[in-house]
Design a protein around this motif. Sequence first.
Motif, PDB file in Angstrom:
ATOM      1  N   THR A 132      22.812  39.565  26.580  1.00  0.00           N
ATOM      2  CA  THR A 132      22.167  40.225  25.640  1.00  0.00           C
ATOM      3  C   THR A 132      21.503  39.630  24.504  1.00  0.00           C
ATOM      4  O   THR A 132      21.533  38.275  24.413  1.00  0.00           O
ATOM      5  CB  THR A 132      23.165  41.270  24.866  1.00  0.00           C
ATOM      6  OG1 THR A 132      23.991  40.462  23.947  1.00  0.00           O
ATOM      7  CG2 THR A 132      24.259  41.952  25.860  1.00  0.00           C
ATOM      8  N   GLU A 151      21.588  39.390  21.604  1.00  0.00           N
ATOM      9  CA  GLU A 151      22.558  38.608  20.437  1.00  0.00           C
ATOM     10  C   GLU A 151      23.354  37.630  21.055  1.00  0.00           C
ATOM     11  O   GLU A 151      24.100  36.898  20.103  1.00  0.00           O
ATOM     12  CB  GLU A 151      23.357  39.938  19.938  1.00  0.00           C
ATOM     13  CG  GLU A 151      22.912  40.976  19.230  1.00  0.00           C
ATOM     14  CD  GLU A 151      22.111  41.989  20.259  1.00  0.00           C
ATOM     15  OE1 GLU A 151      22.550  42.101  21.331  1.00  0.00           O
ATOM     16  OE2 GLU A 151      21.282  42.695  19.606  1.00  0.00           O
ATOM     17  N   SER A 152      23.438  37.192  22.391  1.00  0.00           N
ATOM     18  CA  SER A 152      24.191  36.225  22.759  1.00  0.00           C
ATOM     19  C   SER A 152      23.641  34.783  22.165  1.00  0.00           C
ATOM     20  O   SER A 152      22.277  34.612  21.818  1.00  0.00           O
ATOM     21  CB  SER A 152      23.944  36.130  24.401  1.00  0.00           C
ATOM     22  OG  SER A 152      24.375  37.323  24.950  1.00  0.00           O
ATOM     23  N   LEU A 153      24.480  33.886  21.967  1.00  0.00           N
ATOM     24  CA  LEU A 153      24.386  32.621  21.313  1.00  0.00           C
ATOM     25  C   LEU A 153      23.837  31.849  22.291  1.00  0.00           C
ATOM     26  O   LEU A 153      23.940  31.695  23.276  1.00  0.00           O
ATOM     27  CB  LEU A 153      25.458  31.872  20.824  1.00  0.00           C
ATOM     28  CG  LEU A 153      26.109  32.810  19.458  1.00  0.00           C
ATOM     29  CD1 LEU A 153      27.416  32.137  18.850  1.00  0.00           C
ATOM     30  CD2 LEU A 153      24.958  33.160  18.213  1.00  0.00           C
ATOM     31  N   LYS A 209      24.041  27.689  17.236  1.00  0.00           N
ATOM     32  CA  LYS A 209      24.555  28.820  16.490  1.00  0.00           C
ATOM     33  C   LYS A 209      23.204  30.212  16.465  1.00  0.00           C
ATOM     34  O   LYS A 209      23.592  31.270  15.892  1.00  0.00           O
ATOM     35  CB  LYS A 209      24.676  28.555  15.248  1.00  0.00           C
ATOM     36  CG  LYS A 209      26.126  27.703  14.995  1.00  0.00           C
ATOM     37  CD  LYS A 209      27.353  28.165  15.847  1.00  0.00           C
ATOM     38  CE  LYS A 209      28.401  27.400  15.618  1.00  0.00           C
ATOM     39  NZ  LYS A 209      29.590  27.967  16.468  1.00  0.00           N
ATOM     40  N   ARG A 210      21.947  29.512  17.021  1.00  0.00           N
ATOM     41  CA  ARG A 210      21.097  30.544  16.972  1.00  0.00           C
ATOM     42  C   ARG A 210      21.360  31.543  18.256  1.00  0.00           C
ATOM     43  O   ARG A 210      21.792  31.365  19.311  1.00  0.00           O
ATOM     44  CB  ARG A 210      19.688  29.982  16.933  1.00  0.00           C
ATOM     45  CG  ARG A 210      19.716  28.998  15.846  1.00  0.00           C
ATOM     46  CD  ARG A 210      18.257  28.074  16.324  1.00  0.00           C
ATOM     47  NE  ARG A 210      17.103  28.884  16.201  1.00  0.00           N
ATOM     48  CZ  ARG A 210      15.851  28.334  16.288  1.00  0.00           C
ATOM     49  NH1 ARG A 210      15.600  27.164  16.795  1.00  0.00           N
ATOM     50  NH2 ARG A 210      14.617  29.274  16.452  1.00  0.00           N
ATOM     51  N   SER A 211      20.687  32.893  18.126  1.00  0.00           N
ATOM     52  CA  SER A 211      20.817  33.842  19.181  1.00  0.00           C
ATOM     53  C   SER A 211      19.768  33.469  20.185  1.00  0.00           C
ATOM     54  O   SER A 211      18.724  32.895  19.918  1.00  0.00           O
ATOM     55  CB  SER A 211      20.470  35.187  18.550  1.00  0.00           C
ATOM     56  OG  SER A 211      19.092  35.531  18.276  1.00  0.00           O
ATOM     57  N   SER A 242      17.766  35.512  21.449  1.00  0.00           N
ATOM     58  CA  SER A 242      16.625  36.216  21.410  1.00  0.00           C
ATOM     59  C   SER A 242      15.187  35.356  20.692  1.00  0.00           C
ATOM     60  O   SER A 242      14.251  35.691  20.984  1.00  0.00           O
ATOM     61  CB  SER A 242      16.876  37.182  20.243  1.00  0.00           C
ATOM     62  OG  SER A 242      17.232  37.010  19.160  1.00  0.00           O
ATOM     63  N   THR A 243      15.685  34.097  20.126  1.00  0.00           N
ATOM     64  CA  THR A 243      14.735  33.388  19.535  1.00  0.00           C
ATOM     65  C   THR A 243      14.301  32.362  20.610  1.00  0.00           C
ATOM     66  O   THR A 243      13.212  31.664  20.127  1.00  0.00           O
ATOM     67  CB  THR A 243      15.334  32.425  18.536  1.00  0.00           C
ATOM     68  OG1 THR A 243      16.422  31.706  19.036  1.00  0.00           O
ATOM     69  CG2 THR A 243      15.868  33.391  17.489  1.00  0.00           C
TER      70      THR A 243
END
Length: 443
Positions: free
Chosen positions: A167, A169-171, A220-222, A224-225
Amino acid sequence: PENIIFELTERHAIMDVLGFKKTIQHYKGQGYQIAIDDAGAGYSGLNMITDVHPHYIKLDMNLIRGIDQDRLRRALVQSMYDFAKLTDTYLIAEGIETYGELKTLVDIGVHYGQGYLIGKPVAKFSCIDPTLLNVLSVWNTQRHHRFTKRLSNTYIRDLCQPSVTVTPESLIVDVYNIFSSNPTLPGVAVLKSGAIIGAVTRHTIDTKMGGRYGFALNEKRSISTLLSQEFLAVDYLTPIDVVSKLAMARLENSLYDFILVTKEDKYLGVVTVKDLLEKTTELEVINAKHRNPLTGLPGNLMIDQYIESCVSSEHPYTILYFDLDNFKSFNDVYGFEKGDNVIQLVSSILSEVASDNDFVGHIGGDDFVYVLPNYNGTTLCQRIINIFDTRIRYYYRIEHIENGYIETENRAGIKERFPLMTISIAGVTNIMYPWNKTKILII
């Protein structure tokens, strides 16, 4: 400058080679293009090509003359075409005067052509014969889609495999761990409510997490980036030959990225480029084995299978059988290679008039089969006859056209006059009468 091409000839020796090269580079640097004329006419042609690195190479007419009947000339031009592909150069064939020469050049892949067949020199620009343009269009379509019918029966769903998804939001660290525990995983799809919003490849993750501080900065970033929205997604009912072309049309840095498959706009699975190319190659080999080597059309096995499927179904169909009249006498006078050219003419005409749902097969020799999914055979046959009657005249010498016949020995060894070739067609449909017999149409 890009609209101006300097044409270099081989008629005069270049005494100052270094100065010549500098001059060429000077004008290429300003955007002008370079063409080498009459390549193959002189002994210095290869040196000229390697020294100049031209944008265009014009093949001398002596290479083109009779190329449809000369395997050595064809092999030489084929090698020039292979060279052109490697060096991003365009070929221009000079002196094209017959349909046979033109067809051979199209089959090889030569980019441009000039000659009396296309148009004679005139003071003002004039339009090319629409008939010739139509023939060229058909020949090029055949060349680029030779395997389309066979491959289109296999869809990308047949290669699709379920794979790991995440998803938005996954790290990034979690996705990194997924790749670490699955060494053969090509990538993951990023889904939102079942729809694909992006993709992440192994290379992207490795690049981001590598380096001295990559892991610490990104763990620690999602995801999505990091996800890419420039991914290839296709519907599960897309033929694999279409998917293969789409995949190979991607930019070089994404050429081997995995392919996402959807069903009703929802994620279904993935296909790797390796699996796609292996299956495409496998089907093309099978396809080629069952096609006539002269025309590339389906051969007897595929014809039998197609007709069986028609007979066993309740859908309308019309089966047409084509045969050339006076073909043997033409072969006797003009030779087997010219006869092959006529067979290829019939093949091109049938392919030209065929729609996507029609089937065209080559039994062998001058015998062809054409299957329509309807009962509209009469109109189609008349169109084919008209086209054939017009184009067959290009294959005869002027004296034979004027006489309306050729003279040669018949099967009994006696000299006889034979009319110019015509085409005969017989048809059968599955229109059923009350007494349960099939309707026969003789056209």
